[in-house]
Design an enzyme around this catalytic site. Structure first.
Site, PDB file in Angstrom:
ATOM      1  N   TYR A 132       0.845  -1.196   0.000  1.00 34.98           N
ATOM      2  CA  TYR A 132       0.000   0.000   0.000  1.00 34.98           C
ATOM      3  C   TYR A 132       0.879   1.245   0.000  1.00 34.98           C
ATOM      4  O   TYR A 132       1.829   1.357   0.783  1.00 34.98           O
ATOM      5  CB  TYR A 132      -0.926   0.032   1.219  1.00 34.98           C
ATOM      6  CG  TYR A 132      -1.972   1.115   1.108  1.00 34.98           C
ATOM      7  CD1 TYR A 132      -3.179   0.870   0.477  1.00 34.98           C
ATOM      8  CD2 TYR A 132      -1.732   2.398   1.597  1.00 34.98           C
ATOM      9  CE1 TYR A 132      -4.136   1.868   0.335  1.00 34.98           C
ATOM     10  CE2 TYR A 132      -2.677   3.399   1.465  1.00 34.98           C
ATOM     11  CZ  TYR A 132      -3.880   3.129   0.833  1.00 34.98           C
ATOM     12  OH  TYR A 132      -4.818   4.124   0.687  1.00 34.98           O
ATOM     13  N   GLN A 189     -11.065  -0.307   1.225  1.00 30.56           N
ATOM     14  CA  GLN A 189     -11.411  -1.052   0.022  1.00 30.56           C
ATOM     15  C   GLN A 189     -10.177  -1.682  -0.628  1.00 30.56           C
ATOM     16  O   GLN A 189     -10.241  -2.791  -1.174  1.00 30.56           O
ATOM     17  CB  GLN A 189     -12.176  -0.174  -0.971  1.00 30.56           C
ATOM     18  CG  GLN A 189     -11.529   1.121  -1.367  1.00 30.56           C
ATOM     19  CD  GLN A 189     -11.793   2.275  -0.404  1.00 30.56           C
ATOM     20  OE1 GLN A 189     -12.072   2.082   0.770  1.00 30.56           O
ATOM     21  NE2 GLN A 189     -11.705   3.490  -0.919  1.00 30.56           N
ATOM     22  N   ASN A 213      -3.732   5.799   5.958  1.00 28.17           N
ATOM     23  CA  ASN A 213      -4.545   6.588   6.881  1.00 28.17           C
ATOM     24  C   ASN A 213      -5.262   5.686   7.889  1.00 28.17           C
ATOM     25  O   ASN A 213      -5.031   4.471   7.946  1.00 28.17           O
ATOM     26  CB  ASN A 213      -5.539   7.462   6.108  1.00 28.17           C
ATOM     27  CG  ASN A 213      -6.516   6.625   5.271  1.00 28.17           C
ATOM     28  OD1 ASN A 213      -6.751   5.444   5.529  1.00 28.17           O
ATOM     29  ND2 ASN A 213      -7.091   7.244   4.250  1.00 28.17           N
ATOM     30  N   HIS A 261       4.791  16.056   7.855  1.00 31.60           N
ATOM     31  CA  HIS A 261       4.140  14.813   7.418  1.00 31.60           C
ATOM     32  C   HIS A 261       2.625  14.874   7.592  1.00 31.60           C
ATOM     33  O   HIS A 261       1.865  14.511   6.704  1.00 31.60           O
ATOM     34  CB  HIS A 261       4.660  13.628   8.251  1.00 31.60           C
ATOM     35  CG  HIS A 261       5.733  12.856   7.578  1.00 31.60           C
ATOM     36  ND1 HIS A 261       5.525  12.084   6.466  1.00 31.60           N
ATOM     37  CD2 HIS A 261       7.048  12.716   7.873  1.00 31.60           C
ATOM     38  CE1 HIS A 261       6.649  11.512   6.102  1.00 31.60           C
ATOM     39  NE2 HIS A 261       7.596  11.882   6.933  1.00 31.60           N
ATOM     40  N   GLU A 327       9.857   6.220  16.407  1.00 38.85           N
ATOM     41  CA  GLU A 327       9.949   5.662  15.058  1.00 38.85           C
ATOM     42  C   GLU A 327      11.319   5.988  14.442  1.00 38.85           C
ATOM     43  O   GLU A 327      11.998   5.107  13.912  1.00 38.85           O
ATOM     44  CB  GLU A 327       8.833   6.253  14.189  1.00 38.85           C
ATOM     45  CG  GLU A 327       8.873   5.792  12.748  1.00 38.85           C
ATOM     46  CD  GLU A 327       7.858   6.526  11.875  1.00 38.85           C
ATOM     47  OE1 GLU A 327       7.636   6.072  10.733  1.00 38.85           O
ATOM     48  OE2 GLU A 327       7.304   7.549  12.324  1.00 38.85           O
ATOM     49  N   ASP A 361      14.222   8.259   4.465  1.00 39.41           N
ATOM     50  CA  ASP A 361      12.930   8.325   3.772  1.00 39.41           C
ATOM     51  C   ASP A 361      13.088   8.056   2.283  1.00 39.41           C
ATOM     52  O   ASP A 361      12.232   7.431   1.652  1.00 39.41           O
ATOM     53  CB  ASP A 361      12.306   9.720   3.946  1.00 39.41           C
ATOM     54  CG  ASP A 361      11.657   9.915   5.302  1.00 39.41           C
ATOM     55  OD1 ASP A 361      11.467   8.918   6.014  1.00 39.41           O
ATOM     56  OD2 ASP A 361      11.339  11.068   5.632  1.00 39.41           O
ATOM     57  N   HIS A 421      -0.713 -38.959  23.198  1.00 34.74           N
ATOM     58  CA  HIS A 421       0.620 -38.559  22.794  1.00 34.74           C
ATOM     59  C   HIS A 421       1.652 -39.603  23.237  1.00 34.74           C
ATOM     60  O   HIS A 421       2.549 -39.984  22.476  1.00 34.74           O
ATOM     61  CB  HIS A 421       0.993 -37.203  23.414  1.00 34.74           C
ATOM     62  CG  HIS A 421       0.386 -36.020  22.742  1.00 34.74           C
ATOM     63  ND1 HIS A 421      -0.965 -35.862  22.604  1.00 34.74           N
ATOM     64  CD2 HIS A 421       0.972 -34.917  22.185  1.00 34.74           C
ATOM     65  CE1 HIS A 421      -1.212 -34.710  21.980  1.00 34.74           C
ATOM     66  NE2 HIS A 421      -0.048 -34.119  21.711  1.00 34.74           N
TER      67      HIS A 421
END
Length: 430
Positions: A132, A189, A213, A261, A327, A361, A421
Site C-alpha cells: 500500500y 477497500q 490513513n 508529514h 519511530e 525516507d 501422545h
C-alpha cells in the site's frame, strides 16, 4: 512563552510513553462496513462493488470503467519523467534493492544432527505480497519502492500495489519496482481487496504492508489473520538527542521535516544544553515561516503536540528515548556512535549530523516503513523478513539411535496428561 518559542517545554519527569491504540474506533466500524459491502458469498471481492465504492470515495473518477492501472500506463509515466527525476528514481530503487537483497542473503536454510536423524529449517517467500502506498496529502512514490522492491527481493512471485488517485510519479515508481498489478483504490477497500482477492483478477495476498490513513490501519487490523500484516502504524514521529556540539539549523530542519508529514506527527527534542534548545527553537520558528502552504500549516499544527526536554545527562536522554521508543531516532552529539550504541528502543537509527532522517525516507537503503507509538520496543521496520516463512523440519533415519528421545517424549506426554501422545511415542519404541 516567548515570541519565537514553538516547541513545548517538558521536564523529564513529565514525559510519558503515551502509547495509543493506532486503530480508531469509528474508522474500524467504517472499514468493516466497506469490506462487507465488497465481499461476495464465496469470500472474494466483487469487482463491480469495488468500482462502485472506489467512485463513491473519490479514489477513481466517476466516469472510470476500471480499477487497475496497466503496466503500459506505468511505463508511459516513467518515460514521461525528466532525466533528473528518472535518475533519482533509478538510484533510490537500486539502493533499496541492494539493502533488501543483503538482508535476504543473511538468512538461509540450515540443518543439524538430532538423535537418529536431522532437523533444520527452510527459508521461503510467501507467494503474493500486497503493498500500500498513500495517495492523500502528498504522493509517496518512495513508499512504492520501500514496499514493492522489498517484497520482490524476498522472492515473492506476485506483487500487488494499491494507491488511490495515483500521481504520475507513483505510477513511474510502480514501473521501476516491477509491480504485477496496480489497484488505483485506497483505504479499507484496497486492503480488503488485497486480502480477499478478486477471482481471476487479483490474487489473495499472503502479506499486506505499507503505511496509510486511519481506514487503512483499521482495515489491516480486520484482515490480520486472513493474511499477515507488517504493523498497525500510528502517527509518524522523530526524536533527536543532541548536546552543545549540535548544529541548531540542522536539528531544526529535521524536526520540521517530520512535522510536515501530518497534523498528528510528533517531533521531540532531548538535549543536555539549555541554550541549544533555545537556538533550535528559534531556528524552527524562522525556518517554518519560510515553508510553503500547506506544509507550513501542517507543521505548525503538528508542533503543538511536539516538545523539548532539557536533561541533566546524555544517559537521561537515552533513558527517556528508550521509554518512548521513537519511530526515527537521531543522535547528534560529540560522540554520536557511542550514544547510539547505548540506545535500546527505536524503529530506525540515524547516527551523526549528516545521517538525516530524510535520507532514510528517500532510499539510503534501510526501509522507511518503521514502527510507531512505542512498538519499537518489540519490533522493527519492514524488511524482507516480513515476506519470508522460516519453516522447520525433522527426519529420523535411525530408530535405534532415537530411543532416548522417544522415551523422553513418553514421560513428558504423561506428565501433561496426554495419554494419546504417550502411546504415539511408544509406537516408535523398539
Amino acid at each position: 512563552m516567548t515570541a519565537t518559542q514553538v516547541l513545548n517545554r517538558v521536564t523529564p519527569d513529565k514525559v510519558s510513553m503515551e502509547i495509543k491504540d493506532p486503530v480508531d474506533p469509528t474508522a474500524l466500524g467504517q472499514a468493516k462496513a466497506i469490506i462487507e459491502e465488497l465481499t461476495t458469498t464465496d469470500g472474494s471481492v466483487d469487482p463491480d462493488a469495488l468500482l462502485k465504492v472506489g467512485k463513491r470515495l473519490k479514489d477513481i473518477p466517476e466516469d472510470a470503467s476500471k480499477f487497475l492501472v496497466s503496466k503500459e500506463e506505468c511505463k508511459e509515466a516513467f518515460d514521461g519523467l525528466s532525466d533528473q527525476e528518472r535518475t533519482a528514481l533509478v538510484n533510490i530503487h537500486g539502493r533499496v534493492k541492494a539493502f533488501a537483497e543483503m538482508q535476504r542473503k543473511s538468512v538461509s536454510d540450515v540443518e543439524m544432527d538430532i538423535p537418529g536423524g536431522k532437523a533444520g529449517h527452510t527459508v521461503s517467500p510467501c507467494n503474493a505480497a500486497g503493498c500500500y502506498a498513500p495517495g492523500g496529502r502528498y504522493p509517496l512514490p518512495s513508499s512504492v519502492l520501500m514496499t514493492a522492491v522489498t517484497a520482490r527481493a524476498a522472492g515473492c512471485k506476485t506483487v500487488v500495489l494499491a494507491s488511490p488517485r495515483p500521481a504520475k510519479i507513483t505510477m513511474a515508481a510502480a514501473h521501476i519496482a516491477n509491480v504485477d498489478l496496480f489497484l488505483c483504490v485506497g483505504g479499507a477497500q484496497a486492503i480488503g481487496t488485497m486480502a480477499q482477492g478478486i477471482n481471476g483478477v487479483v490474487p489473495k495476498c499472503d502479506v499486506i504492508c505499507g503505511p496509510g490513513n486511519k481506514w487503512v490501519t483499521a482495515a489491516k487490523s480486520l484482515v490480520n489473520g486472513k493474511c499477515g500484516i507488517d504493523m498497525l502504524a500510528g502517527p509518524s514521529e522523530v526524536l533527536v538527542i543532541c548536546d552543545e556540539t549540535a548544529n541548531a539549523k540542522v536539528v531544526a530542519a529535521d524536526l520540521i521535516a517530520q512535522a510536515e508529514h501530518d497534523v498528528v506527527a510528533r517531533a521531540i527534542l532531548l538535549s543536555t544544553d539549555a541554550s541549544m534548545i533555545e537556538k533550535i527553537d528559534s531556528e524552527v520558528a524562522d525556518q517554518i515561516e519560510a515553508l510553503p502552504e500547506p506544509n507550513r500549516s501542517t507543521a505548525l499544527e503538528a508542533l503543538k503536540q511536539s516538545f523539548a526536554v532539557q536533561c541533566k545527562t546524555i544517559e537521561e536522554c537515552v533513558a527517556i528515548s528508550d521509554d518512548i521508543a521513537p519511530e526515527h531516532l537521531e543522535i547528534q552529539t560529540a560522540d554520536s556512535q557511542k550514544v547510539a550504541d547505548s540506545c535500546g528502543n527505536y524503529g530506525g537509527l540515524f547516527i551523526g549530523e549528516n545521517a538525516a532522517e530524510v535520507l532514510g525516507d528517500y532510499g539510503a537503503g534501510p526501509n522507511h516503513t518503521l514502527p510507531t507509538g512505542g512498538t519499537g520496543r518489540y519490533t522493527g521496520g519492514l524488511s524482507v523478513f516480513n515476506f519470508l516463512r522460516i519453516r522447520t523440519w525433522m527426519r529420523v533415519d535411525d530408530n535405534k539411535a532415537s530411543q532416548g528421545m522417544v522415551n523422553d517424549s513418553v514421560v513428558m506426554a504423561r506428565l501433561e496428561g496426554l495419554e494419546g501422545h504417550a502411546r504415539a511415542a511408544e509406537s516408535r519404541k523398539l
